[in-house]
Design a protein around this motif. Structure first.
Motif, PDB file in Angstrom:
ATOM      1  N   THR A 131       0.812  -1.224   0.000  1.00  9.89           N
ATOM      2  CA  THR A 131       0.000   0.000   0.000  1.00  9.89           C
ATOM      3  C   THR A 131       0.845   1.274   0.000  1.00  9.89           C
ATOM      4  N   ILE A 132       2.116   1.191   0.396  1.00  3.42           N
ATOM      5  CA  ILE A 132       2.947   2.403   0.400  1.00  3.42           C
ATOM      6  C   ILE A 132       3.130   2.978  -0.996  1.00  3.42           C
ATOM      7  N   PHE A 133       2.871   2.175  -2.033  1.00  5.46           N
ATOM      8  CA  PHE A 133       3.026   2.659  -3.408  1.00  5.46           C
ATOM      9  C   PHE A 133       1.737   3.281  -3.941  1.00  5.46           C
ATOM     10  N   ASP A 134       0.667   3.256  -3.148  1.00  7.97           N
ATOM     11  CA  ASP A 134      -0.586   3.891  -3.563  1.00  7.97           C
ATOM     12  C   ASP A 134      -0.491   5.406  -3.372  1.00  7.97           C
ATOM     13  N   PRO A 135      -1.170   6.182  -4.227  1.00  3.27           N
ATOM     14  CA  PRO A 135      -1.135   7.649  -4.086  1.00  3.27           C
ATOM     15  C   PRO A 135      -1.675   8.117  -2.745  1.00  3.27           C
ATOM     16  N   PHE A 136      -1.022   9.123  -2.185  1.00  2.00           N
ATOM     17  CA  PHE A 136      -1.435   9.835  -0.971  1.00  2.00           C
ATOM     18  C   PHE A 136      -1.347   8.984   0.299  1.00  2.00           C
ATOM     19  N   ILE A 137      -0.604   7.877   0.237  1.00  2.00           N
ATOM     20  CA  ILE A 137      -0.378   7.075   1.436  1.00  2.00           C
ATOM     21  C   ILE A 137       0.881   7.577   2.132  1.00  2.00           C
ATOM     22  N   ARG A 138       0.734   7.943   3.397  1.00  2.00           N
ATOM     23  CA  ARG A 138       1.872   8.421   4.186  1.00  2.00           C
ATOM     24  C   ARG A 138       1.932   7.662   5.493  1.00  2.00           C
ATOM     25  N   LEU A 139       3.099   7.049   5.771  1.00  2.00           N
ATOM     26  CA  LEU A 139       3.305   6.363   7.028  1.00  2.00           C
ATOM     27  C   LEU A 139       4.161   7.235   7.939  1.00  2.00           C
ATOM     28  N   GLY A 140       4.137   6.941   9.220  1.00  2.00           N
ATOM     29  CA  GLY A 140       4.981   7.690  10.143  1.00  2.00           C
ATOM     30  C   GLY A 140       4.289   8.930  10.669  1.00  2.00           C
ATOM     31  N   ARG A 141       5.066   9.805  11.250  1.00  2.00           N
ATOM     32  CA  ARG A 141       4.526  10.995  11.888  1.00  2.00           C
ATOM     33  C   ARG A 141       4.004  11.985  10.863  1.00  2.00           C
ATOM     34  N   ARG A 142       2.884  12.627  11.146  1.00  2.00           N
ATOM     35  CA  ARG A 142       2.229  13.526  10.208  1.00  2.00           C
ATOM     36  C   ARG A 142       3.029  14.802   9.984  1.00  2.00           C
ATOM     37  N   GLU A 143       3.904  15.161  10.947  1.00  2.00           N
ATOM     38  CA  GLU A 143       4.633  16.415  10.773  1.00  2.00           C
ATOM     39  C   GLU A 143       5.752  16.304   9.746  1.00  2.00           C
ATOM     40  N   ARG A 144       6.068  15.088   9.351  1.00  2.00           N
ATOM     41  CA  ARG A 144       7.085  14.938   8.313  1.00  2.00           C
ATOM     42  C   ARG A 144       6.547  15.464   6.992  1.00  2.00           C
ATOM     43  N   GLU A 145       7.413  16.152   6.254  1.00  2.00           N
ATOM     44  CA  GLU A 145       6.995  16.708   4.973  1.00  2.00           C
ATOM     45  C   GLU A 145       6.750  15.583   3.975  1.00  2.00           C
ATOM     46  N   GLY A 146       5.963  15.908   2.959  1.00  2.00           N
ATOM     47  CA  GLY A 146       5.701  14.931   1.909  1.00  2.00           C
ATOM     48  C   GLY A 146       4.243  14.951   1.506  1.00  2.00           C
ATOM     49  N   ALA A 147       4.009  14.705   0.206  1.00  2.00           N
ATOM     50  CA  ALA A 147       2.641  14.734  -0.307  1.00  2.00           C
ATOM     51  C   ALA A 147       2.039  13.343  -0.413  1.00  2.00           C
ATOM     52  N   GLY A 148       2.824  12.307  -0.145  1.00  2.00           N
ATOM     53  CA  GLY A 148       2.309  10.952  -0.275  1.00  2.00           C
ATOM     54  C   GLY A 148       2.253  10.468  -1.704  1.00  2.00           C
ATOM     55  N   LEU A 149       3.020  11.106  -2.594  1.00  2.00           N
ATOM     56  CA  LEU A 149       3.031  10.702  -4.002  1.00  2.00           C
ATOM     57  C   LEU A 149       4.400  10.224  -4.480  1.00  2.00           C
ATOM     58  N   GLY A 150       5.408  10.346  -3.646  1.00  2.00           N
ATOM     59  CA  GLY A 150       6.763   9.997  -4.073  1.00  2.00           C
ATOM     60  C   GLY A 150       6.898   8.563  -4.535  1.00  2.00           C
ATOM     61  N   LEU A 151       6.418   7.606  -3.740  1.00  2.00           N
ATOM     62  CA  LEU A 151       6.533   6.192  -4.114  1.00  2.00           C
ATOM     63  C   LEU A 151       5.554   5.827  -5.226  1.00  2.00           C
ATOM     64  N   ALA A 152       4.403   6.506  -5.270  1.00  2.00           N
ATOM     65  CA  ALA A 152       3.464   6.276  -6.376  1.00  2.00           C
ATOM     66  C   ALA A 152       4.096   6.691  -7.703  1.00  2.00           C
ATOM     67  N   ILE A 153       4.833   7.787  -7.682  1.00  2.00           N
ATOM     68  CA  ILE A 153       5.550   8.242  -8.876  1.00  2.00           C
ATOM     69  C   ILE A 153       6.626   7.231  -9.252  1.00  2.00           C
ATOM     70  N   CYS A 154       7.330   6.686  -8.257  1.00  2.00           N
ATOM     71  CA  CYS A 154       8.356   5.672  -8.531  1.00  2.00           C
ATOM     72  C   CYS A 154       7.750   4.454  -9.216  1.00  2.00           C
ATOM     73  N   ARG A 155       6.595   4.014  -8.724  1.00  2.00           N
ATOM     74  CA  ARG A 155       5.945   2.857  -9.344  1.00  2.00           C
ATOM     75  C   ARG A 155       5.528   3.170 -10.779  1.00  2.00           C
ATOM     76  N   LYS A 156       5.009   4.382 -11.001  1.00  2.00           N
ATOM     77  CA  LYS A 156       4.598   4.754 -12.352  1.00  2.00           C
ATOM     78  C   LYS A 156       5.808   4.769 -13.296  1.00  2.00           C
ATOM     79  N   ILE A 157       6.945   5.264 -12.820  1.00  2.00           N
ATOM     80  CA  ILE A 157       8.159   5.301 -13.638  1.00  2.00           C
ATOM     81  C   ILE A 157       8.617   3.884 -13.966  1.00  2.00           C
ATOM     82  N   ALA A 158       8.592   2.993 -12.974  1.00  2.00           N
ATOM     83  CA  ALA A 158       8.982   1.604 -13.212  1.00  2.00           C
ATOM     84  C   ALA A 158       8.063   0.961 -14.254  1.00  2.00           C
ATOM     85  N   GLU A 159       6.764   1.203 -14.149  1.00  2.00           N
ATOM     86  CA  GLU A 159       5.801   0.625 -15.095  1.00  2.00           C
ATOM     87  C   GLU A 159       5.992   1.169 -16.496  1.00  2.00           C
ATOM     88  N   LEU A 160       6.349   2.449 -16.621  1.00  2.00           N
ATOM     89  CA  LEU A 160       6.607   3.028 -17.939  1.00  2.00           C
ATOM     90  C   LEU A 160       7.766   2.330 -18.634  1.00  2.00           C
TER      91      LEU A 160
END
Length: 361
Positions: A301-330
């Motif tokens: 599930t960490i590769f799904d869009p907008f999924i963020r684990l850990g503390r909420r104060e950490r920066e991040g949009a929850g799309l980094g790993l989703a983008i990685c998966r999309k790049i791998a699939e391309l």
């Protein structure tokens, strides 16, 4: 199928063309016009003013016995369904016809009304669905671009005026802290807008695959992340990187996302190890960190869009790993994570390619 189907029959023998028309005349789907042309030139001229839903072309007769005819017809319009009639049952020939742009091919001597009708309706439905998906993709792209432009401008205004207020000497410590909340929220919104824009653009990305130096890409990623690396005193170790058959721009984005993600989630002294391994026909890029690890139930599930684990104060949009998966699939590849709580995480991206005889550095 609710919309009526219009046909163009390309055949030098008008009698055979009428025979094909008779095969579908009892079907309620074929309420649209049916036109005939006895040459490719006549058919192309006809399509300048009227694009039919489906074109039937007999590749078994003179003047049409060339797969290039299908390619010429395919260039007319992306939504046209093309069905080729042939006398050849060769699988190789069938594949070539489909590669040229046909949706189906039928053996001329085995045509029945049911088979003929099903083939046409299926081909037209396929093309209409493709066209609808393309229209939706274009609408999404336009919306994303408008969102990135129209939303980022007010966010910049908020950040600008918040900065002016923050610079005031008359501002109390409590109000300084409140304004800082506004600045951080605006920064997070800007990051989210950029991430959504990048993710959406990948849907239409045209990749250019070549042999890329992974060490050079790692250096670019480290330069782009220099501020984050220095602020966290992160150590990034090249444990043996070779070449990867990929798009260099997308590989930079993927590696940068994985490094940034690892640094952000490591609590103390992030150490990230990067290397490549090779098998016959594939390369694996491994990025391993010394972070807190990930529970097994989250490894997919960490590769799904907008999924963020850990503390909420950490920066991040929850799309980094989703983008990685999309790049791998391309690239026709995959990405997965191996981890367990307290033992760090390893992200493995597999790129297909000609790696026979290559060994890891």
């Amino acid at each position: 199928m609710d919309e009526p189907i219009s046909l163009l029959i390309l055949h030098p023998d008008p009698h055979f063309g009428l025979y094909l028309e008779e095969l579908v005349e009892d079907s309620p789907a074929f309420r649209g016009p049916i036109a005939h042309a006895n040459s490719v030139e006549e058919g192309l001229h006809y399509c300048r003013d009227f694009v039919p839903d489906c074109i039937l072309v007999d590749l078994s007769v003179p003047h049409f016995a060339n797969i290039d005819v299908v390619s010429q017809l395919r260039a007319i319009h992306s939504s046209v369904a093309i069905i080729a009639l042939t006398r050849q049952s060769s699988p190789t020939f069938a594949v070539d016809v489909m590669k040229a742009g046909a949706q189906d091919h039928l053996l001329r001597d085995a045509i029945t009304p049911d088979v003929f009708t099903r083939s046409i309706t299926s081909a037209v439905a396929q093309r209409r669905l493709t066209e609808k998906l393309e229209q939706q993709r274009q609408s999404l792209e336009i919306f994303t671009r408008a969102m990135a432009h129209d939303l980022k401008e007010p966010v910049r205004t908020i950040k600008s005026f918040a900065g002016l207020v923050q610079a005031s000497e008359d501002l109390s410590a409590e109000n300084q802290e409140l304004i800082q909340f506004v600045v951080r929220a605006a920064h997070s919104m800007e990051t989210l807008i950029d991430s959504i824009s990048r993710y959406t653009r990948l849907e239409t990305a045209q990749i250019s695959v070549r042999s890329v130096s992974a060490p050079a890409i790692l250096q670019v990623a480290k330069t782009n992340l220099r501020q984050q690396i220095e602020s966290r005193q992160a150590e990034i170790i090249d444990e043996g990187l070779g070449t990867i058959e990929c798009d260099d721009v997308l590989l930079t984005q993927l590696l940068q996302n994985l490094l940034s993600n690892a640094i952000r989630h490591c609590d103390d002294s992030p150490v990230i190890r990067v290397r490549t391994t090779y098998t016959s026909g594939a390369c694996q890029l491994l990025v391993t960190d010394n972070g807190p690890g990930i529970a097994t139930r989250f490894l997919e599930t960490i590769f799904d869009p907008f999924i963020r684990l850990g503390r909420r104060e950490r920066e991040g949009a929850g799309l980094g790993l989703a983008i990685c998966r999309k790049i791998a699939e391309l690239h026709g590849g995959t990405i997965r994570c191996e981890s367990r709580p307290g033992a760090g995480a390893r992200f493995i991206t597999t790129f297909p390619g000609a790696y026979i005889g290559t060994s890891a550095a």
